[in-house]
Design an enzyme around this catalytic site. Structure first.
Site, PDB file in Angstrom:
ATOM      1  N   TYR A  64     -17.057  56.332  98.191  1.00 27.13           N
ATOM      2  CA  TYR A  64     -16.672  56.591  99.572  1.00 27.13           C
ATOM      3  C   TYR A  64     -17.235  57.931 100.035  1.00 27.13           C
ATOM      4  CZ  TYR A  64     -14.689  55.472 103.858  1.00 27.13           C
ATOM      5  OH  TYR A  64     -14.606  55.195 105.190  1.00 27.13           O
ATOM      6  N   ARG A  73     -20.395  54.214 115.065  1.00 27.38           N
ATOM      7  CA  ARG A  73     -20.040  55.607 114.763  1.00 27.38           C
ATOM      8  C   ARG A  73     -19.632  55.706 113.298  1.00 27.38           C
ATOM      9  NH1 ARG A  73     -14.934  57.606 114.148  1.00 27.38           N
ATOM     10  NH2 ARG A  73     -15.831  57.302 112.120  1.00 27.38           N
ATOM     11  N   GLU A 121     -13.203  49.422 111.896  1.00 28.15           N
ATOM     12  CA  GLU A 121     -13.686  50.602 111.184  1.00 28.15           C
ATOM     13  C   GLU A 121     -14.951  51.151 111.831  1.00 28.15           C
ATOM     14  OE1 GLU A 121     -11.808  51.407 108.315  1.00 28.15           O
ATOM     15  OE2 GLU A 121     -12.986  53.215 108.544  1.00 28.15           O
ATOM     16  N   ASP A 122     -14.922  52.422 112.155  1.00 23.10           N
ATOM     17  CA  ASP A 122     -16.115  53.122 112.643  1.00 23.10           C
ATOM     18  C   ASP A 122     -16.783  52.462 113.851  1.00 23.10           C
ATOM     19  OD1 ASP A 122     -15.523  55.009 110.828  1.00 23.10           O
ATOM     20  OD2 ASP A 122     -17.324  54.846 109.624  1.00 23.10           O
ATOM     21  N   ASP A 176      -8.324  52.101 111.315  1.00 23.78           N
ATOM     22  CA  ASP A 176      -8.107  53.177 110.360  1.00 23.78           C
ATOM     23  C   ASP A 176      -8.503  54.537 110.935  1.00 23.78           C
ATOM     24  OD1 ASP A 176      -7.221  54.003 107.794  1.00 23.78           O
ATOM     25  OD2 ASP A 176      -9.305  54.428 107.297  1.00 23.78           O
ATOM     26  N   ASN A 190     -16.125  64.475 108.683  1.00 23.36           N
ATOM     27  CA  ASN A 190     -16.883  63.985 107.528  1.00 23.36           C
ATOM     28  C   ASN A 190     -18.322  63.735 107.930  1.00 23.36           C
ATOM     29  OD1 ASN A 190     -14.613  63.776 105.805  1.00 23.36           O
ATOM     30  ND2 ASN A 190     -14.045  61.844 106.755  1.00 23.36           N
TER      31      ASN A 190
HETATM   32  P1  NAD Z   1     -15.035  60.346 118.118  1.00 30.12           P
HETATM   33  O1  NAD Z   1     -16.460  60.191 118.451  1.00 30.12           O
HETATM   34  O2  NAD Z   1     -14.061  59.335 118.595  1.00 30.12           O
HETATM   35  O3  NAD Z   1     -14.527  61.767 118.673  1.00 30.12           O
HETATM   36  C1  NAD Z   1     -15.229  62.958 118.623  1.00 30.12           C
HETATM   37  C2  NAD Z   1     -14.619  63.932 119.615  1.00 30.12           C
HETATM   38  O4  NAD Z   1     -15.211  65.218 119.415  1.00 30.12           O
HETATM   39  C3  NAD Z   1     -14.834  63.597 121.085  1.00 30.12           C
HETATM   40  O5  NAD Z   1     -13.667  63.902 121.806  1.00 30.12           O
HETATM   41  C4  NAD Z   1     -15.925  64.581 121.535  1.00 30.12           C
HETATM   42  O6  NAD Z   1     -15.808  64.929 122.884  1.00 30.12           O
HETATM   43  C5  NAD Z   1     -15.617  65.768 120.660  1.00 30.12           C
HETATM   44  N1  NAD Z   1     -16.756  66.646 120.433  1.00 30.12           N
HETATM   45  C6  NAD Z   1     -18.021  66.310 120.110  1.00 30.12           C
HETATM   46  N2  NAD Z   1     -18.782  67.424 120.017  1.00 30.12           N
HETATM   47  C7  NAD Z   1     -17.969  68.470 120.258  1.00 30.12           C
HETATM   48  C8  NAD Z   1     -18.149  69.872 120.302  1.00 30.12           C
HETATM   49  N3  NAD Z   1     -19.344  70.410 120.047  1.00 30.12           N
HETATM   50  N4  NAD Z   1     -17.097  70.644 120.584  1.00 30.12           N
HETATM   51  C9  NAD Z   1     -15.890  70.100 120.843  1.00 30.12           C
HETATM   52  N5  NAD Z   1     -15.649  68.788 120.784  1.00 30.12           N
HETATM   53  C10 NAD Z   1     -16.672  67.988 120.521  1.00 30.12           C
HETATM   54  O7  NAD Z   1     -14.956  60.483 116.548  1.00 30.12           O
HETATM   55  P2  NAD Z   1     -13.670  60.356 115.603  1.00 30.12           P
HETATM   56  O8  NAD Z   1     -13.499  58.968 115.137  1.00 30.12           O
HETATM   57  O9  NAD Z   1     -12.514  60.994 116.256  1.00 30.12           O
HETATM   58  O10 NAD Z   1     -14.156  61.187 114.331  1.00 30.12           O
HETATM   59  C11 NAD Z   1     -14.438  62.566 114.439  1.00 30.12           C
HETATM   60  C12 NAD Z   1     -14.659  63.152 113.059  1.00 30.12           C
HETATM   61  O11 NAD Z   1     -13.457  63.071 112.302  1.00 30.12           O
HETATM   62  C13 NAD Z   1     -15.737  62.465 112.222  1.00 30.12           C
HETATM   63  O12 NAD Z   1     -16.512  63.423 111.548  1.00 30.12           O
HETATM   64  C14 NAD Z   1     -14.960  61.662 111.212  1.00 30.12           C
HETATM   65  O13 NAD Z   1     -15.664  61.502 109.991  1.00 30.12           O
HETATM   66  C15 NAD Z   1     -13.740  62.535 111.031  1.00 30.12           C
HETATM   67  N6  NAD Z   1     -12.577  61.793 110.529  1.00 30.12           N
HETATM   68  C16 NAD Z   1     -11.917  62.281 109.442  1.00 30.12           C
HETATM   69  C17 NAD Z   1     -10.841  61.612 108.923  1.00 30.12           C
HETATM   70  C18 NAD Z   1     -10.100  62.185 107.743  1.00 30.12           C
HETATM   71  O14 NAD Z   1     -10.340  63.248 107.327  1.00 30.12           O
HETATM   72  N7  NAD Z   1      -9.126  61.531 107.196  1.00 30.12           N
HETATM   73  C19 NAD Z   1     -10.449  60.408 109.494  1.00 30.12           C
HETATM   74  C20 NAD Z   1     -11.128  59.924 110.621  1.00 30.12           C
HETATM   75  C21 NAD Z   1     -12.195  60.637 111.129  1.00 30.12           C
END
Ligand code: NAD
Length: 496
Positions: free
Chosen positions: A44, A97, A187-188, A210, A352
């Site tokens: 993963y 994504r 997912e994603d 998720d 991530n």
């Molecule tokens: P997403 O695309 O839905 O959201 C991203 C958000 O970040 C949006 O609101 C966007 O406007 C904002 N953004 C982008 N660039 C930015 C910047 N320079 N400054 C401020 N804000 C900014 O994505 P997501 O599904 O919410 O995932 C985001 C991240 O979180 C990914 O890297 C993902 O891997 C990680 N994530 C981690 C976990 C975990 O740790 N358990 C779980 C889910 C997602």
């Protein structure tokens, strides 16, 4: 393990594991279960991210079902081609994504495959009951479209009605083929589709996202656990997020819900303790008109603030959560500011893979003079600072979704309810021991994950029964024992 450890390059280990899964599934799961901490980062995040980026060139055999636009009108037939009939969990992506890596099109298949391996290894779902699916509607990733090894449709993404119709046919075909109780995990997906799909299908199917709900549940568990270290209740804290997408708003909403249940005050009031910054700055009421639907509940009264550091200095949050997918955004100045008005600042760098982490564990501990309570999305090794060793936690969704899914499957749930997510969070937080707290950990070690999953499954199933959404009747008297008895274990049979 000896063979695997000879590979120095993580991607080679990933490929060796995938080969093993193909060749000897039982041994693959035995290895994964017995060496979970070592192998989780291989099957993963972070390695799976690199694998998806290079999926076309390392591709040897398909490991799931690909449904492309070309199959429109015959998705049911495609599903019937899969050799297993009794499917309990489907993980599906459209690859738009992938982790924090963006649009990887059809190469996102690595994610459903990886997640389902964890469903089996950590949650005990039978491998034959798990089905990885990638919906191929094209990709907007120019590099992949030009890549001779790209395995998907060479066209830009279908959108609008064409996309919605394909997804609708897919969702109907799944229910028709596998019945009401099959769990479909989204997912994603990119956030403009993820929220819509979840909202639309949660009324008619057993669906779970998720990225939105699993993340929310695992982060809430970490926060509930961290209260033991910093004191106070959820309602006593102020939260600031960088990133207002699926992860950010999903977590924010679950925190508000739990706060509302604890304090018995309206959820709208609780939301006011939670602030989010997106790529355009702090989400405030003057931006309301132009905000996407899922961001609107977070538009509070405040003057516009452009930069994260200014939001930190003005709002003085006790908890800072990174979920923007952009690395190195919790700068020294940001962490130092958090440490200047908090004895123990809670800093969660969730993005991530590792390269996108808002700050590393070492940076968080160094810049806060060892006071931060830190967890990250991708794992970091222990950090030595001022003669002390700091072990950071990993806010990994893998704590929640396998046990959550097992709880749904074993009770025969037909719908997901947000109270089940809260039950999962509470169950996970209760598994953090005093010994873990003494090391500054807000998540239990992964070594006991099957036991943890059984506890989560039992609490989730109990909620399913309480809400009248269970179809497996009568209700077993001891749900933890029942969960354990349902779990697949990779042992060899004895032949006489
Ligand atoms: P997403 O695309 O839905 O959201 C991203 C958000 O970040 C949006 O609101 C966007 O406007 C904002 N953004 C982008 N660039 C930015 C910047 N320079 N400054 C401020 N804000 C900014 O994505 P997501 O599904 O919410 O995932 C985001 C991240 O979180 C990914 O890297 C993902 O891997 C990680 N994530 C981690 C976990 C975990 O740790 N358990 C779980 C889910 C997602």
């Amino acid at each position: 393990m000896n063979t695997l450890r000879q590979y120095q390059v993580p991607l080679q280990r990933y490929m060796a594991m995938m080969d093993l899964q193909e060749r000897n599934e039982r041994l693959f799961y035995k290895l994964l279960i017995d060496n979970v901490e070592e192998l989780l980062p291989v099957v993963y995040t972070p390695t799976v991210g690199e694998a998806c980026q290079k999926y076309g060139s390392i591709f040897s055999r398909p490991q799931g079902v690909y449904i492309s636009l070309k199959e429109k009108g015959k998705i049911l037939e495609v599903l019937k081609n899969w050799p297993e009939r009794k499917i309990q969990v489907i993980v599906v992506t459209d690859g738009e994504r992938i982790l924090g890596l963006g649009d990887l099109g059809c190469q996102g298949m690595g994610i459903p495959v990886g997640k389902l391996s964890l469903y089996t290894a950590l949650g005990g779902l039978r491998p034959s009951a798990c089905l990885p699916i990638t919906i191929d509607v094209g990709t907007n990733n120019k590099k992949l479209l030009d890549d001779e090894f790209y395995i998907g449709l060479r066209q830009r993404r279908a959108t609008g009605e064409e996309y919605a119709e394909l997804l609708d046919e897919f969702m109907s075909a799944v229910k028709q083929n596998y019945g009401e109780k099959v769990l479909i995990q989204f997912e994603d997906f990119a956030n403009h589709n993820a929220f819509v799909l979840l909202e639309k299908y949660s009324k008619t199917h057993l669906v779970f996202n998720d990225d939105i709900q699993g993340t929310a549940s695992v982060v809430l568990a970490g926060l509930v656990a961290s209260l033991k270290l910093v004191g106070g209740t959820l309602g006593d804290h102020k939260f600031l997020f960088l990133g207002a997408g699926e992860a950010g708003t999903g977590i924010a909403e679950l925190i508000a819900l739990e706060m509302s249940k604890q304090t018995k005050s309206p959820i709208e009031e609780c939301r006011k303790k939670i602030w989010l910054v997106d790529s355009k700055g702090l989400i405030v009421s003057s931006r309301l008109e132009s905000l996407q639907q899922f961001k609107k509940p977070w538009a509070h009264e405040h003057e516009p603030v452009k930069e994260l550091i200014d939001a930190v200095k003005t709002l003085k949050p006790t908890v800072l959560i990174g979920s923007s997918g952009v690395g190195q955004t919790f700068t020294q100045e940001v962490v130092e500011a958090m440490a200047s008005f908090n004895e123990k600042p809670i800093i969660l760098a969730l993005s991530n893979p590792t390269s996108q982490s808002e700050c590393t564990a070492e940076q968080a501990y160094t810049w806060s003079e060892g006071r931060a309570i830190y967890a990250s999305g991708s794992p970091f090794p222990p950090v030595e600072y001022n003669g002390k060793t700091y072990i950071s936690g990993q806010a990994n969704n893998a704590y929640i979704f396998p046990g959550f899914g097992l709880g749904l499957v074993m009770s025969g749930a037909i719908r997901v309810h947000e109270d089940m997510l809260l039950a999962a969070s509470e169950a996970l937080a209760s598994q953090v021991t005093q010994e873990n707290y003494e090391k500054g950990l807000i998540y239990p070690p992964f070594t006991n994950i099957r036991k943890i999953s059984a506890h989560i499954a039992a609490k989730v199933a109990a909620k399913v029964y309480d809400l009248g959404l269970a179809s497996h009747l009568p209700r077993p008297s001891n749900l933890v024992e029942f969960a354990e008895s349902c779990m697949y274990t990779p042992t060899y049979r004895n032949y006489r």
